[in-house]
Design a protein around this motif. Structure first.
Motif, PDB file in Angstrom:
ATOM      1  N   GLU A   4      28.804 -42.134 -26.450  1.00 12.66           N
ATOM      2  CA  GLU A   4      27.800 -41.244 -27.058  1.00 12.66           C
ATOM      3  C   GLU A   4      28.087 -40.988 -28.537  1.00 12.66           C
ATOM      4  N   SER A   5      29.302 -41.270 -28.964  1.00 11.51           N
ATOM      5  CA  SER A   5      29.667 -41.005 -30.364  1.00 11.51           C
ATOM      6  C   SER A   5      29.537 -42.250 -31.232  1.00 11.51           C
ATOM      7  N   GLY A   6      28.950 -43.307 -30.689  1.00 10.42           N
ATOM      8  CA  GLY A   6      28.640 -44.468 -31.533  1.00 10.42           C
ATOM      9  C   GLY A   6      29.564 -45.663 -31.392  1.00 10.42           C
ATOM     10  N   CYS A   7      30.503 -45.635 -30.418  1.00 17.45           N
ATOM     11  CA  CYS A   7      31.361 -46.822 -30.244  1.00 17.45           C
ATOM     12  C   CYS A   7      30.520 -47.969 -29.678  1.00 17.45           C
ATOM     13  N   HIS A   8      30.791 -49.160 -30.133  1.00 19.52           N
ATOM     14  CA  HIS A   8      30.004 -50.333 -29.707  1.00 19.52           C
ATOM     15  C   HIS A   8      30.657 -51.078 -28.548  1.00 19.52           C
ATOM     16  N   TYR A   9      31.908 -50.762 -28.299  1.00 14.60           N
ATOM     17  CA  TYR A   9      32.587 -51.341 -27.129  1.00 14.60           C
ATOM     18  C   TYR A   9      33.544 -50.277 -26.602  1.00 14.60           C
ATOM     19  N   VAL A  10      33.443 -50.022 -25.299  1.00 16.46           N
ATOM     20  CA  VAL A  10      34.318 -49.027 -24.676  1.00 16.46           C
ATOM     21  C   VAL A  10      34.811 -49.618 -23.359  1.00 16.46           C
TER      22      VAL A  10
ATOM     23  N   PHE B 173      40.631 -44.803 -12.707  1.00 18.30           N
ATOM     24  CA  PHE B 173      40.782 -45.920 -13.646  1.00 18.30           C
ATOM     25  C   PHE B 173      40.111 -47.193 -13.147  1.00 18.30           C
ATOM     26  N   ALA B 174      39.038 -47.035 -12.376  1.00 12.53           N
ATOM     27  CA  ALA B 174      38.225 -48.208 -12.001  1.00 12.53           C
ATOM     28  C   ALA B 174      37.761 -48.869 -13.297  1.00 12.53           C
ATOM     29  N   PHE B 175      37.794 -50.201 -13.339  1.00  9.96           N
ATOM     30  CA  PHE B 175      37.433 -50.904 -14.580  1.00  9.96           C
ATOM     31  C   PHE B 175      35.992 -50.592 -14.977  1.00  9.96           C
ATOM     32  N   LYS B 176      35.834 -50.153 -16.230  1.00 11.11           N
ATOM     33  CA  LYS B 176      34.495 -49.842 -16.745  1.00 11.11           C
ATOM     34  C   LYS B 176      34.395 -50.410 -18.156  1.00 11.11           C
ATOM     35  N   GLU B 177      33.233 -50.925 -18.472  1.00  9.82           N
ATOM     36  CA  GLU B 177      33.071 -51.516 -19.798  1.00  9.82           C
ATOM     37  C   GLU B 177      31.661 -51.201 -20.291  1.00  9.82           C
ATOM     38  N   TYR B 178      31.546 -50.800 -21.543  1.00  7.56           N
ATOM     39  CA  TYR B 178      30.236 -50.603 -22.163  1.00  7.56           C
ATOM     40  C   TYR B 178      30.190 -51.467 -23.419  1.00  7.56           C
ATOM     41  N   ILE B 179      29.100 -52.215 -23.593  1.00  8.67           N
ATOM     42  CA  ILE B 179      28.925 -53.025 -24.808  1.00  8.67           C
ATOM     43  C   ILE B 179      27.535 -52.724 -25.357  1.00  8.67           C
ATOM     44  N   SER B 180      27.448 -52.298 -26.618  1.00  7.73           N
ATOM     45  CA  SER B 180      26.139 -51.961 -27.201  1.00  7.73           C
ATOM     46  C   SER B 180      25.314 -53.249 -27.354  1.00  7.73           C
ATOM     47  N   GLU B 181      24.006 -53.085 -27.509  1.00  5.09           N
ATOM     48  CA  GLU B 181      23.128 -54.257 -27.654  1.00  5.09           C
ATOM     49  C   GLU B 181      23.517 -55.072 -28.882  1.00  5.09           C
TER      50      GLU B 181
END
Ligand SMILES: Cc1ncc(C[n+]2csc(CCOP(=O)(O)OP(=O)(O)O)c2C)c(N)n1
Ligand code: SF4
Length: 295
Positions: free
Chosen positions: A198-204, A265-273
């Protein structure tokens, strides 16, 4: 450390200590295809450290070092804590910042490097504990993301302040009792990965260090996306075996137990468009720094 920088001149080669010759001869820096599989072979990937025996931070540190796509032109920014005990053994340029200030220092550094070396790739990577990242340094962490500073932030999450004896941190689990927090944590673990998104990271990414392929892919993606698109964040579970009462050999199992589908700590990944488009363009161009395909 680059191969050219540590090259031994022919005249002195035979009188150099064998350990130094081995360091130079087996160095992975500058080699294509270096990665976590070099850990245990190459001396520059931290042969010794001063953490507790079996501390998962040590293998996490080695994976990070082995997976930097551009180690000779990378500067790591650390902060006080158990992580800072490893930096004296690290063969990468690094800065020790005042506790909590790491993302502010990295912001200035990244901008200064871009100004001083225009057109040259210079990566900046922050590596700090959860106390430094989420509690005392939270303002600096968030502000660097809001400003879209182009570097990767890695948090070694051991869910407390380990280096000062086990105080409560925002990333500690609800109800956990540690040596210096005997009343037990009263609220849930702060959801920093969601806040990062939510704070603007493009990969989490959130993960443990039990699966080296996965760690390698996350680190590469985090650095490459930060280089071209904007801030990135990786939260790695590196349990403090001392505080949770585990033996040196039990850290790996602790991480495996904590990464099941419904675990914290289940694997989670977010990648912005924007970042997805950038990764696709890298794949198309087949750039040498490409990301390993296995997850
Ligand atoms: C400005 C400042 N405040 C407080 C400290 C004391 N201090 C040293 S290490 C530490 C805890 C570090 O905890 P964390 O960031 O979670 O890293 P860990 O040791 O758990 O890896 C603290 C509070 C300090 N050195 N400097
Ligand atoms: S106190 Fe905990 S986090 Fe620090 S080195 Fe020891 S096991 Fe690792």
């Amino acid at each position: 450390m680059g191969k050219e920088k540590i090259k031994i001149c022919d005249e002195f080669y035979d009188i150099m200590p064998p350990e130094y010759r081995e360091l130079v001869d087996s160095a992975t820096y500058g080699k294509e295809g270096r990665g976590w599989k070099d850990v245990g072979i190459a001396k520059e990937l931290i042969e010794e450290h001063s953490l507790c025996a079996g501390c998962p931070e040590s293998i996490a540190f080695r994976y990070v070092m082995a997976c930097l796509p551009n180690p000779e032109d990378t500067v790591m920014v650390g902060s006080t804590g158990c992580t800072s005990l490893v930096f004296p053994h690290v063969a990468v340029h690094n800065i020790h910042s005042l506790f909590g200030n790491q993302n502010a220092v990295a912001s200035g550094l990244k901008r200064a490097l871009a100004y001083r070396f225009p057109g040259k790739v210079k990566d900046v990577v922050v590596l700090a504990g959860d106390g430094a990242t989420v509690d005392i340094g939270l303002d600096m962490t968030l502000q660097s993301w809001f400003r879209q500073e182009k570097f990767l932030t890695i948090c070694f999450d051991n869910e407390l302040y380990a280096n000062t004896g086990g105080q409560e941190s925002g990333l500690m689990q609800k109800g956990f009792v540690s040596k210096m927090a005997p009343a037990g944590k009263k609220f849930d673990k702060v959801r920093l990965p969601e806040i990062a998104e939510e704070s603007g990271c493009h990969y989490v990414a959130t993960l443990t260090v039990s699966k080296p392929n996965r760690v390698e892919k996350a680190i590469r993606q985090g650095i490459l996306i930060a280089r071209e698109v904007g801030p990135t964040y990786i939260q790695l579970y590196t349990p403090c075996i001392l505080e949770i009462g585990k033996q040196a050999m039990e850290g790996l199992q602790e991480m495996r137990d904590s990464e099941g589908p419904n675990e914290r700590f289940a694997f989670k990944e977010y990648i912005s468009e924007e970042a997805k488009a950038y990764l696709a363009s890298l794949e198309k161009e087949k750039k040498p720094a490409a990301i390993p395909s296995q997850a």
